[in-house]
Design a protein around this motif. Structure first.
Motif, mmCIF file in Angstrom:
data_model
loop_
_atom_site.group_PDB
_atom_site.id
_atom_site.type_symbol
_atom_site.label_atom_id
_atom_site.label_comp_id
_atom_site.label_asym_id
_atom_site.label_seq_id
_atom_site.Cartn_x
_atom_site.Cartn_y
_atom_site.Cartn_z
ATOM 1 N N LYS A 140 0.816 -1.226 0.000
ATOM 2 C CA LYS A 140 0.000 0.000 0.000
ATOM 3 C C LYS A 140 0.849 1.275 0.000
ATOM 4 C CE LYS A 140 -3.634 -2.604 0.308
ATOM 5 N NZ LYS A 140 -4.426 -2.882 -0.910
ATOM 6 N N LYS A 141 2.003 1.235 -0.690
ATOM 7 C CA LYS A 141 2.848 2.428 -0.802
ATOM 8 C C LYS A 141 3.793 2.256 -1.984
ATOM 9 C CE LYS A 141 4.149 1.949 3.442
ATOM 10 N NZ LYS A 141 3.443 0.741 3.848
ATOM 11 N N ASP A 142 4.428 3.358 -2.392
ATOM 12 C CA ASP A 142 5.376 3.240 -3.497
ATOM 13 C C ASP A 142 6.700 2.665 -2.989
ATOM 14 O OD1 ASP A 142 5.849 6.847 -3.517
ATOM 15 O OD2 ASP A 142 6.849 5.322 -2.318
ATOM 16 N N PHE A 143 7.608 2.365 -3.912
ATOM 17 C CA PHE A 143 8.830 1.663 -3.550
ATOM 18 C C PHE A 143 9.697 2.474 -2.583
ATOM 19 C CE2 PHE A 143 12.107 -1.420 -3.991
ATOM 20 C CZ PHE A 143 13.303 -0.725 -3.955
ATOM 21 N N LYS A 144 9.830 3.778 -2.816
ATOM 22 C CA LYS A 144 10.679 4.619 -1.971
ATOM 23 C C LYS A 144 10.194 4.621 -0.522
ATOM 24 C CE LYS A 144 12.134 9.403 -1.304
ATOM 25 N NZ LYS A 144 12.005 10.794 -1.782
ATOM 26 N N ASN A 145 8.899 4.827 -0.319
ATOM 27 C CA ASN A 145 8.349 4.854 1.038
ATOM 28 C C ASN A 145 8.381 3.471 1.689
ATOM 29 O OD1 ASN A 145 7.667 7.622 1.408
ATOM 30 N ND2 ASN A 145 6.014 7.363 -0.064
ATOM 31 N N TYR A 146 8.273 2.443 0.874
ATOM 32 C CA TYR A 146 8.368 1.068 1.370
ATOM 33 C C TYR A 146 9.765 0.813 1.953
ATOM 34 C CZ TYR A 146 9.109 -4.000 0.957
ATOM 35 O OH TYR A 146 9.450 -5.304 1.189
ATOM 36 N N ILE A 147 10.812 1.193 1.247
ATOM 37 C CA ILE A 147 12.181 1.014 1.722
ATOM 38 C C ILE A 147 12.431 1.856 2.971
ATOM 39 C CG2 ILE A 147 14.626 1.404 1.172
ATOM 40 C CD1 ILE A 147 13.446 -1.058 -0.192
ATOM 41 N N ASN A 148 11.944 3.098 2.931
ATOM 42 C CA ASN A 148 12.144 3.985 4.088
ATOM 43 C C ASN A 148 11.500 3.417 5.352
ATOM 44 O OD1 ASN A 148 13.583 5.776 2.576
ATOM 45 N ND2 ASN A 148 11.950 7.290 2.375
ATOM 46 N N GLU A 149 10.298 2.828 5.202
ATOM 47 C CA GLU A 149 9.623 2.254 6.374
ATOM 48 C C GLU A 149 10.405 1.071 6.924
ATOM 49 O OE1 GLU A 149 5.287 1.954 6.546
ATOM 50 O OE2 GLU A 149 5.562 -0.165 7.044
ATOM 51 N N LEU A 150 10.956 0.209 6.024
ATOM 52 C CA LEU A 150 11.772 -0.914 6.493
ATOM 53 C C LEU A 150 12.983 -0.413 7.268
ATOM 54 C CD1 LEU A 150 11.791 -3.266 3.347
ATOM 55 C CD2 LEU A 150 10.523 -3.597 5.474
ATOM 56 N N ARG A 151 13.615 0.644 6.772
ATOM 57 C CA ARG A 151 14.802 1.195 7.444
ATOM 58 C C ARG A 151 14.450 1.763 8.827
ATOM 59 N NH1 ARG A 151 17.349 4.491 2.237
ATOM 60 N NH2 ARG A 151 18.480 2.727 1.317
ATOM 61 N N VAL A 152 13.355 2.496 8.891
ATOM 62 C CA VAL A 152 12.957 3.114 10.155
ATOM 63 C C VAL A 152 12.593 2.041 11.183
ATOM 64 C CG1 VAL A 152 11.189 4.540 11.281
ATOM 65 C CG2 VAL A 152 12.234 5.307 9.140
ATOM 66 N N LYS A 153 11.812 1.028 10.765
ATOM 67 C CA LYS A 153 11.451 -0.047 11.685
ATOM 68 C C LYS A 153 12.696 -0.773 12.201
ATOM 69 C CE LYS A 153 7.911 -2.704 10.639
ATOM 70 N NZ LYS A 153 6.964 -3.545 9.892
ATOM 71 N N ASN A 154 13.654 -0.957 11.325
ATOM 72 C CA ASN A 154 14.877 -1.660 11.684
ATOM 73 C C ASN A 154 15.704 -0.865 12.689
ATOM 74 O OD1 ASN A 154 18.062 -2.226 10.644
ATOM 75 N ND2 ASN A 154 16.792 -4.013 11.011
ATOM 76 N N VAL A 155 15.820 0.446 12.474
ATOM 77 C CA VAL A 155 16.626 1.269 13.391
ATOM 78 C C VAL A 155 15.929 1.407 14.746
ATOM 79 C CG1 VAL A 155 15.752 3.607 12.892
ATOM 80 C CG2 VAL A 155 18.149 3.271 13.448
ATOM 81 N N ILE A 156 14.581 1.436 14.771
ATOM 82 C CA ILE A 156 13.849 1.486 16.044
ATOM 83 C C ILE A 156 14.106 0.213 16.849
ATOM 84 C CG2 ILE A 156 11.515 1.313 17.017
ATOM 85 C CD1 ILE A 156 10.624 3.398 15.004
ATOM 86 N N TYR A 157 14.109 -0.918 16.167
ATOM 87 C CA TYR A 157 14.376 -2.187 16.838
ATOM 88 C C TYR A 157 15.774 -2.188 17.464
ATOM 89 C CZ TYR A 157 15.113 -7.182 17.572
ATOM 90 O OH TYR A 157 15.394 -8.394 18.141
ATOM 91 N N LYS A 158 16.763 -1.687 16.731
ATOM 92 C CA LYS A 158 18.128 -1.668 17.248
ATOM 93 C C LYS A 158 18.277 -0.685 18.407
ATOM 94 C CE LYS A 158 20.405 -3.174 12.993
ATOM 95 N NZ LYS A 158 21.270 -2.783 11.859
ATOM 96 N N LEU A 159 17.648 0.475 18.293
ATOM 97 C CA LEU A 159 17.717 1.472 19.359
ATOM 98 C C LEU A 159 17.101 0.931 20.650
ATOM 99 C CD1 LEU A 159 16.787 4.705 17.386
ATOM 100 C CD2 LEU A 159 18.959 4.282 18.537
ATOM 101 N N LYS A 160 16.028 0.170 20.495
ATOM 102 C CA LYS A 160 15.334 -0.372 21.665
ATOM 103 C C LYS A 160 16.118 -1.497 22.326
ATOM 104 C CE LYS A 160 11.247 -3.049 22.938
ATOM 105 N NZ LYS A 160 10.138 -3.847 22.418
#
Length: 531
Positions: free
Chosen positions: A463-483
């Protein structure tokens, strides 16, 4: 209510009235002890089950009291009950009236208790200068008490209030020291009231919890609960149960927390104590958040917000009324003191604005905290791909939807669609998306397909374009590491941007805010503030 039940309650109340009348008008040592027993039962037991009746008993005690001490004592019972219900204006009014009755007497113990109570109320309102003024007044009054036993006992209560004061300012070590000083004073006085002992142990439990020493905290809470189990259910027992539940919640152990939360909630629902309800609803939200029970989380949040709003309204009403009274009084003062009075009004307005700002700030901070907690839970990345097997395609086949039956001519076969989705799942479980050169063609190659098919899959299922899809994966990944990795919390935002494949810090921050609704710096600040 049935007629028989109503009749029994009526007889009971008449009995209490007549008994208190007899006790107060016959002031032998034994009668005074019985008076104290009714006082304690009303405060700890009856008020938790039938608040209006407790207020009536307190009022009856005042009506039949013949000495300043007993009149003041009954007024302070009413003040304490009203303070629990959140009616600060009336509570302070009763305390002030008690102080006026004692003004020309040598009842220094009760004078100290009145000023100590007022110190506590202004502390609740965050008007710390006014609170300290009453603490100092209490300390000076204690110097006039002749009986050293009563001096020690009253100083014990002063140290308790100072412990709460330090707790409000997050000086937890100092708060613990004050509680231990209170315990020493109570021991010197020969005081053995189990409720006071339990309240000291509850305070120590809270102090050690805030310092992150869960073992010591639990030890003190359990000691407090052991004493409270022998008494009627009351607000302190609910606070202790809630404190123990918070320890297990902090340890991510909802199973152990549940029975404690349940008991505390039952006691809170029965009690008129607004601050108690507020604390326990907040703990309930942590429990439901941890167990991902969204329905009950929202229900508890609504209850907590309603109670918090009532507390805020009561506090604001008291401050506003106090300001109005002050303004009316100043209008009658001679012009010669106009400059001085103007200064007082300005100072009070500053305190008023400060108090209102603090209440609003705390509310916003709580909402931000809740929001970030939801982000942390919702942004958990997919499980590790370490044990992923290609032969689990059959296992996933029922989980992946087929091509939407809108077009008569599908873009690709269902089998092709499933294969791409499975490959894309493996890609999501890797960290390849953190490469700074990741592109649609790169991921298409990884998925053994072409860019047209991959673009369709991402648009249709993510439900999003490719750029926003990649950005969401990156953000979710960095939140997991920060936590989960404290080392990441030490990184600069520019380093996190580089780690996650963004070409600049500004692009990383924009993507982070778009996905979460907050900035990376706000998220980091929240994580670092947690014990």
């Amino acid at each position: 209510m049935s007629k028989n039940s109503y009749h029994r309650r009526k007889i009971y109340f008449k009995f209490i009235f007549l008994l208190t009348a007899f006790l107060v008008t016959n002031l032998t040592a034994q009668d005074q002890k019985a008076y104290n027993d009714i006082y304690t039962k009303t405060y700890l037991d009856i008020s938790q089950k039938d608040f209006p009746r407790a207020l009536k008993i307190a009022d009856s005690l005042y009506s039949i009291s013949e000495t300043p001490r007993f009149k003041a004592k009954s007024l302070m019972l009413s003040a304490s009950l009203l303070q629990q219900s959140g009616d600060i204006k009336k509570a302070v009014g009763f305390a002030v009236k008690a102080g006026e009755i004692l003004k020309n007497t040598d009842e220094f113990v009760w004078k100290a208790k009145v000023s100590g109570f007022l110190a506590s109320q202004y502390r609740h309102l965050k008007l710390f200068d006014q609170s300290k003024k009453y603490i100092d007044e209490t300390t000076e009054t204690i110097k006039k008490i002749d009986d050293q036993r009563l001096v020690n006992q009253t100083m014990g209560f002063v140290m308790q209030e100072k412990a709460y004061y330090e707790m409000e300012h997050k000086n937890y070590q100092q708060s613990i020291k004050m509680v231990n000083d209170a315990i020493k004073y109570f021991e010197l006085s020969g005081q053995s009231n189990p409720f006071i002992t339990a309240s000291n142990e509850q305070l120590l439990g809270l102090g050690y919890f805030n310092l992150g020493n869960y073992k010591k905290s639990l030890d003190y809470y359990e000691k407090s609960l052991e004493k409270l189990e022998k008494m009627p259910d009351n607000f302190l027992k609910a606070l202790v149960l809630n404190g123990m539940a918070n320890i297990y919640l902090a340890k991510k152990d909802p199973v152990s927390a549940k029975p404690l939360i349940d008991k505390a909630q039952i006691l809170a629902e029965e009690s008129p104590f607004l601050s108690l309800k507020n604390e326990i609803y907040q703990s309930s939200q942590q429990y439901y958040s941890l167990t991902k029970d969204i329905e009950k989380l929202e229900e508890s949040k609504k209850k907590q917000e309603a109670v918090a709003e009532k507390i805020t309204n009561n506090s604001s009403a008291f401050i506003n009324d106090s300001y109005t009274d002050l303004k009316k009084s100043n209008e009658n003062i001679a012009k010669t003191s106009e400059h001085k009075n103007t200064t007082i009004i300005i100072a009070f307005l500053i305190m008023l604005c400060g108090a209102i700002y603090f209440v609003i700030y705390r509310k916003r901070q709580q909402r931000k905290f809740d929001k970030i907690q939801r982000i942390i839970e919702e942004m958990e990345p997919s499980p590790s791909v370490e044990n992923y097997k290609e032969d689990n395609e059959e296992q996933h086949s029922t989980d992946i939807p087929l091509v939407a039956q809108i077009d008569t001519q599908p873009m690709m076969t269902p089998e092709t669609e499933k294969k791409i989705l499975l490959k894309l799942e493996k890609f999501e479980q890797s960290e390849l998306f953190n490469r700074n050169n990741v592109s649609l063609s790169y991921v298409a190659s990884y998925c053994n397909t072409n860019t047209k098919y991959l673009s369709y899959i991402v648009n249709h299922y993510k439900k999003k374009d490719f750029k926003n899809y990649i950005n969401e994966l990156r953000v979710k990944n960095v939140i997991y590491k920060l936590k989960n990795d404290s080392q990441y919390q030490k990184y600069k935002i520019s380093t996190l941007a580089e780690e996650t494949g963004f070409s600049s810090q500004s692009k990383f921050a924009a993507a982070f805010r778009k996905v979460t609704g907050i900035s990376p710096s706000e998220f980091l600040e929240h994580l670092k503030s947690q014990p």
